[in-house]
Design a protein around this motif. Structure first.
Motif, PDB file in Angstrom:
ATOM      1  N   ASN A  78       1.377  52.486  16.237  1.00  0.00           N
ATOM      2  CA  ASN A  78       0.253  53.888  17.296  1.00  0.00           C
ATOM      3  C   ASN A  78      -0.585  53.654  18.420  1.00  0.00           C
ATOM      4  OD1 ASN A  78      -0.065  54.808  13.974  1.00  0.00           O
ATOM      5  ND2 ASN A  78      -1.520  53.366  13.365  1.00  0.00           N
ATOM      6  N   LEU A  79       0.790  53.592  19.017  1.00  0.00           N
ATOM      7  CA  LEU A  79      -0.044  53.616  20.761  1.00  0.00           C
ATOM      8  C   LEU A  79      -0.147  54.849  20.680  1.00  0.00           C
ATOM      9  CD1 LEU A  79       1.719  50.467  21.876  1.00  0.00           C
ATOM     10  CD2 LEU A  79      -0.128  50.902  21.891  1.00  0.00           C
ATOM     11  N   THR A  80      -0.480  55.406  21.583  1.00  0.00           N
ATOM     12  CA  THR A  80      -0.597  56.975  22.514  1.00  0.00           C
ATOM     13  C   THR A  80       0.217  57.032  23.396  1.00  0.00           C
ATOM     14  OG1 THR A  80      -2.777  56.585  23.956  1.00  0.00           O
ATOM     15  CG2 THR A  80      -3.156  57.092  21.865  1.00  0.00           C
ATOM     16  N   SER A  81       0.414  58.465  24.156  1.00  0.00           N
ATOM     17  CA  SER A  81       1.251  58.691  25.134  1.00  0.00           C
ATOM     18  C   SER A  81       0.819  57.417  26.083  1.00  0.00           C
ATOM     19  CB  SER A  81       2.150  59.871  24.814  1.00  0.00           C
ATOM     20  OG  SER A  81       2.906  59.833  24.431  1.00  0.00           O
ATOM     21  N   ALA A  82      -0.838  57.915  26.521  1.00  0.00           N
ATOM     22  CA  ALA A  82      -1.288  58.045  27.139  1.00  0.00           C
ATOM     23  C   ALA A  82      -1.450  56.380  27.641  1.00  0.00           C
ATOM     24  CB  ALA A  82      -2.540  58.229  27.192  1.00  0.00           C
ATOM     25  N   GLU A  83      -1.446  55.730  26.323  1.00  0.00           N
ATOM     26  CA  GLU A  83      -1.072  53.970  26.484  1.00  0.00           C
ATOM     27  C   GLU A  83      -0.184  53.819  26.983  1.00  0.00           C
ATOM     28  OE1 GLU A  83      -4.630  52.894  23.125  1.00  0.00           O
ATOM     29  OE2 GLU A  83      -3.030  53.635  22.224  1.00  0.00           O
ATOM     30  N   VAL A  84       0.927  54.066  26.461  1.00  0.00           N
ATOM     31  CA  VAL A  84       2.522  53.583  26.954  1.00  0.00           C
ATOM     32  C   VAL A  84       2.672  54.013  28.166  1.00  0.00           C
ATOM     33  CG1 VAL A  84       5.167  54.351  26.318  1.00  0.00           C
ATOM     34  CG2 VAL A  84       3.786  54.312  24.328  1.00  0.00           C
ATOM     35  N   SER A  85       1.944  54.706  29.013  1.00  0.00           N
ATOM     36  CA  SER A  85       1.516  54.953  30.373  1.00  0.00           C
ATOM     37  C   SER A  85       0.721  54.402  31.121  1.00  0.00           C
ATOM     38  CB  SER A  85       1.707  56.623  30.786  1.00  0.00           C
ATOM     39  OG  SER A  85       1.180  57.188  32.088  1.00  0.00           O
ATOM     40  N   GLU A  86       0.036  53.441  30.406  1.00  0.00           N
ATOM     41  CA  GLU A  86      -0.451  52.322  30.978  1.00  0.00           C
ATOM     42  C   GLU A  86       0.281  51.531  30.435  1.00  0.00           C
ATOM     43  OE1 GLU A  86      -4.113  51.884  28.344  1.00  0.00           O
ATOM     44  OE2 GLU A  86      -5.203  54.276  29.583  1.00  0.00           O
ATOM     45  N   ILE A  87       0.449  51.562  29.998  1.00  0.00           N
ATOM     46  CA  ILE A  87       1.706  50.165  30.280  1.00  0.00           C
ATOM     47  C   ILE A  87       2.667  50.275  31.290  1.00  0.00           C
ATOM     48  CG2 ILE A  87       3.400  48.780  28.406  1.00  0.00           C
ATOM     49  CD1 ILE A  87       1.517  49.225  26.541  1.00  0.00           C
ATOM     50  N   ALA A  88       3.538  51.449  31.597  1.00  0.00           N
ATOM     51  CA  ALA A  88       4.230  51.350  32.169  1.00  0.00           C
ATOM     52  C   ALA A  88       4.038  51.263  33.474  1.00  0.00           C
ATOM     53  CB  ALA A  88       5.008  53.053  31.484  1.00  0.00           C
ATOM     54  N   ASN A  89       3.032  51.827  33.935  1.00  0.00           N
ATOM     55  CA  ASN A  89       2.452  51.559  35.007  1.00  0.00           C
ATOM     56  C   ASN A  89       2.245  50.320  35.925  1.00  0.00           C
ATOM     57  OD1 ASN A  89       1.306  53.543  37.534  1.00  0.00           O
ATOM     58  ND2 ASN A  89      -0.060  53.818  36.510  1.00  0.00           N
ATOM     59  N   GLN A  90       1.475  49.297  34.488  1.00  0.00           N
ATOM     60  CA  GLN A  90       1.944  48.098  34.698  1.00  0.00           C
ATOM     61  C   GLN A  90       3.484  46.937  34.770  1.00  0.00           C
ATOM     62  OE1 GLN A  90      -0.732  45.768  32.630  1.00  0.00           O
ATOM     63  NE2 GLN A  90      -1.412  47.911  31.606  1.00  0.00           N
ATOM     64  N   VAL A  91       4.337  48.120  34.448  1.00  0.00           N
ATOM     65  CA  VAL A  91       5.740  47.480  33.834  1.00  0.00           C
ATOM     66  C   VAL A  91       6.238  47.375  35.604  1.00  0.00           C
ATOM     67  CG1 VAL A  91       7.978  47.254  33.021  1.00  0.00           C
ATOM     68  CG2 VAL A  91       5.342  47.288  31.689  1.00  0.00           C
ATOM     69  N   ALA A  92       5.712  48.592  36.047  1.00  0.00           N
ATOM     70  CA  ALA A  92       6.421  49.155  37.276  1.00  0.00           C
ATOM     71  C   ALA A  92       6.101  48.194  38.236  1.00  0.00           C
ATOM     72  CB  ALA A  92       6.147  50.673  37.751  1.00  0.00           C
ATOM     73  N   ASP A  93       4.792  48.018  38.304  1.00  0.00           N
ATOM     74  CA  ASP A  93       3.840  46.804  39.320  1.00  0.00           C
ATOM     75  C   ASP A  93       5.739  45.574  39.321  1.00  0.00           C
ATOM     76  OD1 ASP A  93       2.581  48.303  40.078  1.00  0.00           O
ATOM     77  OD2 ASP A  93       0.497  47.544  38.525  1.00  0.00           O
TER      78      ASP A  93
END
Length: 158
Positions: A78-93
């Motif tokens: 039940n992760l929202t697309s916004a939460e997946v974006s937050e995660i992706a943002n951190q992973v990109a680091d």
């Protein structure tokens, strides 16, 4: 449960259209309805040109162009697309100290997932990404730390 998968396409990511093909697929507007697209050391709107420019500057136009990997989540998380974006943002680091990387959250399935496209050529010194086992496992360890606050665990597929 989150799943991390590196996309292997032997020979495919070496042709002259690799940047256009992979980035075009990952940032396809039909898949990224909410436009959760971001990057490090790059403007996603000009990612193809900027990645090609780095490769040209360092004379690395004849080798593998990109690394493509996916981080997906099961519908029951039940992760929202916004939460997946937050995660992706951190992973990109993880790669931001040496490489250009773009991420895009796809919303065209029953589970949001993020695609990452990294330039194989370092913007710092032109070195080509090695992709050794140490890097592979270090990224997994890093992703696990990012996922912890979201209550998600990580599996890896080949």
């Amino acid at each position: 449960m989150a799943t991390y998968k590196v996309i292997h396409a032997p020979g495919k990511y070496q042709d002259t259209s690799s940047y256009q093909d992979v980035l075009g697929y990952c940032m396809n507007p039909k898949k990224t309805h909410s436009k959760f697209i971001g990057g490090r050391n790059i403007d996603p709107d000009y990612a193809v040109e900027e990645m090609e420019d780095i490769a040209k500057v360092f004379g690395k136009t004849d080798r593998t162009k990109v690394r493509h990997f996916i981080l997906s989540f099961s519908p029951n998380e039940n992760l929202t697309s916004a939460e997946v974006s937050e995660i992706a943002n951190q992973v990109a680091d993880f790669y931001s100290d040496r490489h250009q990387i773009v991420f895009a959250v796809h919303e065209d399935t029953d589970h949001p997932h993020a695609h990452f496209v990294m330039n194989h050529v370092s913007f710092r010194d032109g070195r080509h990404y090695k992709g050794d086992k140490q890097d592979y496992f270090s990224l997994q360890h890093y992703i696990k730390k990012v996922l912890k606050p979201y209550g998600s665990n990580l599996t890896v597929t080949d």
